[in-house]
Design an enzyme around this catalytic site. Structure first.
Site, short mmCIF file in Angstrom:
data_model
loop_
_atom_site.label_atom_id
_atom_site.label_comp_id
_atom_site.label_asym_id
_atom_site.label_seq_id
_atom_site.Cartn_x
_atom_site.Cartn_y
_atom_site.Cartn_z
N CYS A 39 78.44 101.06 62.81
CA CYS A 39 79.51 102.21 63.07
C CYS A 39 79.23 103.08 63.89
O CYS A 39 80.09 103.77 64.44
CB CYS A 39 80.32 102.46 61.61
SG CYS A 39 80.59 101.20 60.78
N HIS B 136 84.50 108.69 62.93
CA HIS B 136 84.49 107.01 62.80
C HIS B 136 85.49 106.78 61.64
O HIS B 136 86.04 107.33 60.85
CB HIS B 136 83.15 106.35 62.19
CG HIS B 136 83.06 105.09 61.76
ND1 HIS B 136 83.70 104.33 62.40
CD2 HIS B 136 82.87 104.76 60.67
CE1 HIS B 136 83.34 103.09 62.00
NE2 HIS B 136 83.03 103.28 60.58
N ASN C 249 88.94 99.20 60.48
CA ASN C 249 87.67 99.70 60.93
C ASN C 249 87.05 98.74 61.92
O ASN C 249 86.89 97.36 61.54
CB ASN C 249 86.53 99.67 59.54
CG ASN C 249 85.35 100.31 60.02
OD1 ASN C 249 84.89 100.38 61.37
ND2 ASN C 249 84.43 100.34 58.93
O1 UT7 Z 1 81.78 102.20 58.23
C1 UT7 Z 1 81.37 102.11 56.98
C2 UT7 Z 1 82.15 100.98 56.23
N1 UT7 Z 1 82.57 100.85 54.89
C3 UT7 Z 1 82.79 102.07 54.24
O2 UT7 Z 1 82.89 103.14 54.78
C4 UT7 Z 1 83.41 101.65 53.09
C5 UT7 Z 1 83.31 103.08 51.95
N2 UT7 Z 1 83.89 102.82 50.78
C6 UT7 Z 1 85.14 102.77 50.47
O3 UT7 Z 1 85.92 102.76 51.64
C7 UT7 Z 1 85.48 102.09 49.13
O4 UT7 Z 1 84.61 102.27 48.17
C8 UT7 Z 1 86.54 100.91 48.94
C9 UT7 Z 1 87.65 101.05 49.66
C10 UT7 Z 1 85.66 99.85 49.70
C11 UT7 Z 1 86.71 100.47 47.45
O5 UT7 Z 1 87.38 101.94 46.81
P1 UT7 Z 1 86.60 102.10 45.35
O6 UT7 Z 1 87.48 103.36 44.89
O7 UT7 Z 1 85.33 102.53 45.56
O8 UT7 Z 1 86.96 100.96 44.72
P2 UT7 Z 1 85.90 100.07 43.74
O9 UT7 Z 1 84.85 99.33 44.48
O10 UT7 Z 1 85.24 100.99 42.60
O11 UT7 Z 1 86.75 99.10 42.86
C12 UT7 Z 1 87.87 99.73 41.82
C13 UT7 Z 1 88.61 98.42 41.62
C14 UT7 Z 1 87.90 97.41 41.14
O12 UT7 Z 1 88.49 96.76 40.11
P3 UT7 Z 1 88.13 96.97 38.38
O13 UT7 Z 1 86.66 96.65 38.48
O14 UT7 Z 1 88.46 98.27 38.05
O15 UT7 Z 1 89.13 96.13 37.58
C15 UT7 Z 1 87.92 96.37 42.15
O16 UT7 Z 1 87.60 94.86 42.03
O17 UT7 Z 1 89.34 97.93 42.74
C16 UT7 Z 1 89.19 96.60 42.93
N3 UT7 Z 1 89.18 96.24 44.40
C17 UT7 Z 1 90.42 95.67 44.90
N4 UT7 Z 1 91.44 95.76 44.19
C18 UT7 Z 1 92.63 95.16 45.30
C19 UT7 Z 1 88.42 96.36 45.17
N5 UT7 Z 1 88.66 95.94 46.26
C20 UT7 Z 1 90.05 95.79 46.31
C21 UT7 Z 1 90.99 95.27 46.98
N6 UT7 Z 1 92.43 95.19 46.31
N7 UT7 Z 1 90.87 95.23 48.27
#
Ligand code: UT7
Length: 351
Positions: A128, A278, A308
């Site tokens: 990125c 970004h 992204n």
């Molecule tokens: O260029 C760099 C590239 N990447 C980034 O910058 C990404 C940075 N991180 C993020 O953007 C966030 O961490 C995410 C958007 C990827 C995830 O958001 P989060 O608030 O950190 O969610 P989490 O991983 O803590 O997951 C929360 C819940 C989980 O369920 P449980 O365990 O609470 O039941 C996940 O399984 O959300 C669930 N989850 C989803 N649900 C629906 C994770 N991905 C998804 C999804 N749809 N796509």
């Protein structure tokens, strides 16, 4: 003295728009199934990331990353009033190269029809942060007189390497295909604020395994160990991410890079027309703007349309808003990036 100016800007995204709702039903060939393939939903994706849709290349037509790069490069060349034969150096940032080696820049060079001229081709693998890293390289090359017409491209084809099952949903919903390009060249100017004014590039390898895609491990023999029936083994085909760690470090890295850029140049937000971060997650960018006290009306985002596109996000966002009539030639842009590696950086330049 010789400084670097931006001669042209261009971008390209494939035609196919994949909405959050549609993504739920797509299989790995991007064919819509009757049943849910990835348990996710529009509300979750929009609330956590701000993404509404992304673009995918058509499957089965042999489209590669270098093809996306080619289209963006053509637009940038036209914008600069130049032809491909004028280019004496290509710098291409991607995390989705056409093949493992050779690098993708040589495929782009061939597609531009300038292979026989033998211009220098560099691939950079800074994910990125690739575009800002590439801009720093281009700026150094031009200031030293090494090259005079540099094509800098960020291009990504993510849609072929995503896990279209619930297992991969945290990553799959984020990424889209696209490319952006700039042509950079020298100008004589004594104004330290003109052209590419500032670049900074950083990395911290402690974060290397917080966001990665293995596919192979050269330290092992056989170095590719892929079994489609083995769920754990086949996960090596897909990106893996500790989302929360990436999120926190992205905010910290981009705030730091932004504040340092202003401190080192002595500029204030009154001197900057646009902040172009970004595009990884709208919530990251909102937090960066809040912490770094960036005027909200100066922040440009495009993630809602494209997701992204890693190395392509900066030129793609600028070009998106230029086409919309918002960004204009002569505007001064501060761009901050963060990505896998961890890598991060910032640049201040006049379009
Ligand atoms: O260029 C760099 C590239 N990447 C980034 O910058 C990404 C940075 N991180 C993020 O953007 C966030 O961490 C995410 C958007 C990827 C995830 O958001 P989060 O608030 O950190 O969610 P989490 O991983 O803590 O997951 C929360 C819940 C989980 O369920 P449980 O365990 O609470 O039941 C996940 O399984 O959300 C669930 N989850 C989803 N649900 C629906 C994770 N991905 C998804 C999804 N749809 N796509």
């Amino acid at each position: 003295m010789i400084r670097t100016q931006i001669l042209g800007l261009g971008s390209y995204v494939p035609d196919r728009i994949v909405t959050n709702d549609e993504l739920t039903f797509l299989d790995e060939k991007h064919i819509r199934q009757d049943t849910v393939q990835t348990e996710t939903n529009d509300a979750w994706i929009q609330q956590r990331t701000g993404i509404k849709a992304r673009r995918y290349v058509p499957i089965g037509e042999g489209v590669a990353t270098s093809d996306l790069a080619l289209e963006a490069a053509k637009h940038a060349l036209a914008d600069a009033g130049l032809e491909a034969k004028d280019i004496d150096c290509i710098i291409l940032g991607t995390l989705s190269p056409d093949i493992h080696f050779p690098g993708t820049a040589v495929f782009l060079q061939k597609k531009l029809g300038i292979s026989s001229q033998g211009c220098a081709c560099f691939d950079i693998r800074q994910q990125c942060s690739g575009f800002v890293y590439g801009m720093q390289m281009a700026d150094a090359f031009i200031r030293t007189g090494m090259y005079k017409r540099i094509l800098l491209v960020g291009a990504e084809l993510h849609s072929h390497s995503l896990d279209f099952t619930t297992r991969g949903r945290d990553v799959t919903v984020l990424f889209g295909d696209g490319a952006g390009a700039m042509i950079l060249g020298p100008m004589e100017s004594e104004d330290p604020r003109s052209g590419v004014m500032y670049t900074a590039a950083h990395a911290d390898g402690n974060g290397a395994m917080d966001l990665y895609l293995k596919i192979f491990e050269i330290a092992k023999a056989p170095y590719v160990n892929y079994d489609a029936r083995d769920r754990d083994e086949n996960s090596t085909k897909y990106p893996q991410m500790d989302g929360k760690r990436v999120f926190l470090n992205a905010v910290r890295g981009m705030v730091m890079a932004t504040n340092t850029a202003l401190a080192k140049t002595g500029l204030t937000w009154d001197d900057i027309t646009w902040f172009v971060p970004h595009q990884a997650n709208l919530r990251i960018n909102e937090k960066v703007a809040e912490v770094a006290k960036i005027p909200a009306e100066k922040v440009l985002n495009s993630i809602e349309f494209y997701g992204n596109t890693t190395a392509a996000t900066v030129p793609l966002t600028i070009d998106h808003w230029r086409k919309a009539g918002k960004v204009k030639r002569g505007d001064r842009i501060l761009s901050a990036v963060f990505g896998s590696g961890f890598t991060w950086g910032a640049a201040i330049f006049t379009l």
